[in-house]
Design a protein around this motif. Structure first.
Motif, PDB file in Angstrom:
ATOM      1  N   ILE A  20      -5.851  30.845 -19.782  1.00  0.00           N
ATOM      2  CA  ILE A  20      -4.698  31.500 -19.152  1.00  0.00           C
ATOM      3  C   ILE A  20      -3.617  31.791 -20.184  1.00  0.00           C
ATOM      4  CG2 ILE A  20      -2.892  31.229 -17.407  1.00  0.00           C
ATOM      5  CD1 ILE A  20      -4.831  29.469 -15.836  1.00  0.00           C
ATOM      6  N   ASN A  21      -3.447  30.900 -21.143  1.00  0.00           N
ATOM      7  CA  ASN A  21      -2.408  31.074 -22.159  1.00  0.00           C
ATOM      8  C   ASN A  21      -2.691  32.262 -23.073  1.00  0.00           C
ATOM      9  OD1 ASN A  21       0.061  30.105 -23.275  1.00  0.00           O
ATOM     10  ND2 ASN A  21      -1.078  29.351 -25.031  1.00  0.00           N
ATOM     11  N   ALA A  22      -3.950  32.708 -23.137  1.00  0.00           N
ATOM     12  CA  ALA A  22      -4.305  33.864 -23.967  1.00  0.00           C
ATOM     13  C   ALA A  22      -3.863  35.179 -23.333  1.00  0.00           C
ATOM     14  CB  ALA A  22      -5.817  33.890 -24.208  1.00  0.00           C
ATOM     15  N   LEU A  23      -3.491  35.160 -22.049  1.00  0.00           N
ATOM     16  CA  LEU A  23      -3.069  36.377 -21.357  1.00  0.00           C
ATOM     17  C   LEU A  23      -1.603  36.680 -21.645  1.00  0.00           C
ATOM     18  CD1 LEU A  23      -4.664  35.682 -17.849  1.00  0.00           C
ATOM     19  CD2 LEU A  23      -5.577  37.175 -19.612  1.00  0.00           C
ATOM     20  N   ASP A  24      -1.186  37.884 -21.270  1.00  0.00           N
ATOM     21  CA  ASP A  24       0.229  38.227 -21.320  1.00  0.00           C
ATOM     22  C   ASP A  24       0.986  37.371 -20.314  1.00  0.00           C
ATOM     23  OD1 ASP A  24      -0.490  41.741 -21.741  1.00  0.00           O
ATOM     24  OD2 ASP A  24      -0.236  40.165 -23.236  1.00  0.00           O
ATOM     25  N   GLU A  25       2.255  37.101 -20.615  1.00  0.00           N
ATOM     26  CA  GLU A  25       3.044  36.255 -19.726  1.00  0.00           C
ATOM     27  C   GLU A  25       3.183  36.869 -18.333  1.00  0.00           C
ATOM     28  OE1 GLU A  25       6.747  35.448 -21.543  1.00  0.00           O
ATOM     29  OE2 GLU A  25       5.901  34.234 -23.177  1.00  0.00           O
ATOM     30  N   SER A  26       3.151  38.189 -18.242  1.00  0.00           N
ATOM     31  CA  SER A  26       3.298  38.845 -16.939  1.00  0.00           C
ATOM     32  C   SER A  26       2.108  38.588 -16.022  1.00  0.00           C
ATOM     33  CB  SER A  26       3.457  40.361 -17.133  1.00  0.00           C
ATOM     34  OG  SER A  26       2.338  40.890 -17.822  1.00  0.00           O
ATOM     35  N   MET A  27       0.949  38.211 -16.580  1.00  0.00           N
ATOM     36  CA  MET A  27      -0.253  37.993 -15.781  1.00  0.00           C
ATOM     37  C   MET A  27      -0.552  36.517 -15.569  1.00  0.00           C
ATOM     38  SD  MET A  27      -2.828  40.867 -17.290  1.00  0.00           S
ATOM     39  CE  MET A  27      -3.958  40.514 -15.950  1.00  0.00           C
ATOM     40  N   GLN A  28       0.088  35.638 -16.327  1.00  0.00           N
ATOM     41  CA  GLN A  28      -0.249  34.217 -16.246  1.00  0.00           C
ATOM     42  C   GLN A  28       0.085  33.618 -14.892  1.00  0.00           C
ATOM     43  OE1 GLN A  28       1.502  32.081 -19.506  1.00  0.00           O
ATOM     44  NE2 GLN A  28       0.492  33.335 -21.072  1.00  0.00           N
ATOM     45  N   LEU A  29       1.224  34.019 -14.291  1.00  0.00           N
ATOM     46  CA  LEU A  29       1.626  33.434 -13.011  1.00  0.00           C
ATOM     47  C   LEU A  29       0.595  33.730 -11.927  1.00  0.00           C
ATOM     48  CD1 LEU A  29       3.669  31.984 -11.257  1.00  0.00           C
ATOM     49  CD2 LEU A  29       4.887  34.147 -10.958  1.00  0.00           C
ATOM     50  N   GLU A  30       0.075  34.945 -11.894  1.00  0.00           N
ATOM     51  CA  GLU A  30      -0.917  35.303 -10.877  1.00  0.00           C
ATOM     52  C   GLU A  30      -2.171  34.444 -10.996  1.00  0.00           C
ATOM     53  OE1 GLU A  30      -3.473  39.183  -9.284  1.00  0.00           O
ATOM     54  OE2 GLU A  30      -2.416  39.230 -11.197  1.00  0.00           O
ATOM     55  N   VAL A  31      -2.611  34.193 -12.248  1.00  0.00           N
ATOM     56  CA  VAL A  31      -3.816  33.383 -12.452  1.00  0.00           C
ATOM     57  C   VAL A  31      -3.571  31.938 -12.038  1.00  0.00           C
ATOM     58  CG1 VAL A  31      -5.521  32.624 -14.132  1.00  0.00           C
ATOM     59  CG2 VAL A  31      -4.549  34.904 -14.314  1.00  0.00           C
ATOM     60  N   TYR A  32      -2.391  31.392 -12.406  1.00  0.00           N
ATOM     61  CA  TYR A  32      -2.067  30.014 -12.024  1.00  0.00           C
ATOM     62  C   TYR A  32      -2.056  29.871 -10.492  1.00  0.00           C
ATOM     63  CZ  TYR A  32      -0.866  28.244 -16.663  1.00  0.00           C
ATOM     64  OH  TYR A  32      -0.915  27.816 -17.958  1.00  0.00           O
ATOM     65  N   GLN A  33      -1.437  30.828  -9.804  1.00  0.00           N
ATOM     66  CA  GLN A  33      -1.352  30.752  -8.353  1.00  0.00           C
ATOM     67  C   GLN A  33      -2.730  30.861  -7.707  1.00  0.00           C
ATOM     68  OE1 GLN A  33       1.469  33.869  -7.444  1.00  0.00           O
ATOM     69  NE2 GLN A  33       3.228  32.483  -7.583  1.00  0.00           N
ATOM     70  N   ALA A  34      -3.567  31.770  -8.221  1.00  0.00           N
ATOM     71  CA  ALA A  34      -4.908  31.928  -7.668  1.00  0.00           C
ATOM     72  C   ALA A  34      -5.749  30.677  -7.905  1.00  0.00           C
ATOM     73  CB  ALA A  34      -5.586  33.146  -8.289  1.00  0.00           C
ATOM     74  N   LEU A  35      -5.603  30.066  -9.090  1.00  0.00           N
ATOM     75  CA  LEU A  35      -6.356  28.850  -9.410  1.00  0.00           C
ATOM     76  C   LEU A  35      -5.926  27.690  -8.518  1.00  0.00           C
ATOM     77  CD1 LEU A  35      -8.382  27.413 -11.252  1.00  0.00           C
ATOM     78  CD2 LEU A  35      -6.514  26.995 -12.843  1.00  0.00           C
ATOM     79  N   ALA A  36      -4.607  27.540  -8.304  1.00  0.00           N
ATOM     80  CA  ALA A  36      -4.114  26.476  -7.436  1.00  0.00           C
ATOM     81  C   ALA A  36      -4.554  26.694  -5.990  1.00  0.00           C
ATOM     82  CB  ALA A  36      -2.589  26.398  -7.526  1.00  0.00           C
ATOM     83  N   GLU A  37      -4.537  27.943  -5.547  1.00  0.00           N
ATOM     84  CA  GLU A  37      -4.960  28.259  -4.180  1.00  0.00           C
ATOM     85  C   GLU A  37      -6.410  27.854  -3.947  1.00  0.00           C
ATOM     86  OE1 GLU A  37      -4.363  29.782  -0.302  1.00  0.00           O
ATOM     87  OE2 GLU A  37      -2.919  29.488  -1.920  1.00  0.00           O
ATOM     88  N   TYR A  38      -7.261  28.175  -4.924  1.00  0.00           N
ATOM     89  CA  TYR A  38      -8.672  27.823  -4.750  1.00  0.00           C
ATOM     90  C   TYR A  38      -8.896  26.318  -4.909  1.00  0.00           C
ATOM     91  CZ  TYR A  38     -13.709  27.745  -5.193  1.00  0.00           C
ATOM     92  OH  TYR A  38     -15.040  27.469  -4.999  1.00  0.00           O
TER      93      TYR A  38
END
Length: 258
Positions: A20-38
């Protein structure tokens, strides 16, 4: 997610953070939220971006395996722990059948001798390897390269033909294209395209011979100096309109017909 619909928590691995840290900061929040949701509810939203879906797909097997182990440990705990193997049961029965006096009189050797396991290193240590980490990082890098190439191609498609020519001749660098293109477009309303093209090529060719700290400042100042000097020179050399000499005899002849 198998066997569990909702949980109070889930295991977050370092490989997740690195991906996740390799992504742009604008996309990291979406990945964190999706990962926590699952990880907490086992649900996946339908409106996720392609990169988020790709990362989540790679992380799901690790989360599911951890959940399986958690479910198995909970079920074994309800049953009194892991069931004993037949060999362990037989050994326990044989120990209980021994005479109590013999067990009390004989000292235990384990208390006198240190365990060999504490001094000898394990020749076959277990190593946990995440197979998908490298593939995920490569996929993210490829995606970024494609997006960068697409952005560059879109920017070049709107360039002035003079800028494209300078770029094709390798007189300017990629990071100089936009600044030079904007400058050329601003001068086209006041000067001819041929003059601008010639000035640009001449100055950039001369710049190759110099060791410049700031190429764009040098180019801009040289271009403006040359273009305005030539304009002032052309203005001075403009020929004045000559007056047609008056023929007095012709005027006298015309006056007879008045």
């Amino acid at each position: 997610m198998e066997n569990i619909s909702k949980k109070d928590g889930f295991i977050f691995y370092k490989s997740f953070y690195d991906s996740i840290n390799a992504l742009d900061e604008s996309m990291q929040l979406e990945v964190y939220q999706a990962l926590a949701e699952y990880g907490l509810s086992g649900e996946i939203k339908d409106d996720l971006s392609p990169i988020t879906k790709a990362l989540l797909t790679a992380m799901i097997p690790t989360i599911d395996n951890a959940n399986k182990r958690y479910v198995a440990s909970v079920q074994n705990g309800k049953k009194g722990g892991r069931p004993k193997k037949n060999k362990e049961v037989k050994e326990e029965v044989s120990e209980n059948l021994e005479k109590p006096n013999q067990n009390l009189n004989k000292p235990r050797h384990n208390l006198e001798k240190p365990s060999n396991n504490l001094t000898k290193p394990n020749p076959n240590p277990s190593v946990s390897v995440s197979v998908y980490d490298t593939d995920t990082e490569d996929m993210i890098k490829d995606k970024k390269i494609k997006e960068k190439d697409k952005t560059v191609a879109q920017a070049q498609s709107s360039l002035n033909y003079i800028t494209e020519l300078l770029l094709k001749k390798e007189l300017i660098y990629e990071n100089e294209v936009q600044l030079i293109d904007d400058m050329i477009k601003s001068y086209l309303s006041s000067f001819s395209a041929i003059d601008i093209k010639c000035k640009c090529e001449y100055i950039l060719e001369k710049m190759k011979e110099k060791d410049l700290n700031n190429r764009m400042n040098y180019f801009k100042s040289s271009f403006e100096k040359n273009i305005y000097q030539d304009f002032a020179k052309e203005s001075k050399e403009t020929k004045k309109i000559e007056k047609i000499p008056i023929d007095n005899d012709a005027l006298d002849m015309l006056s007879q017909y008045d």
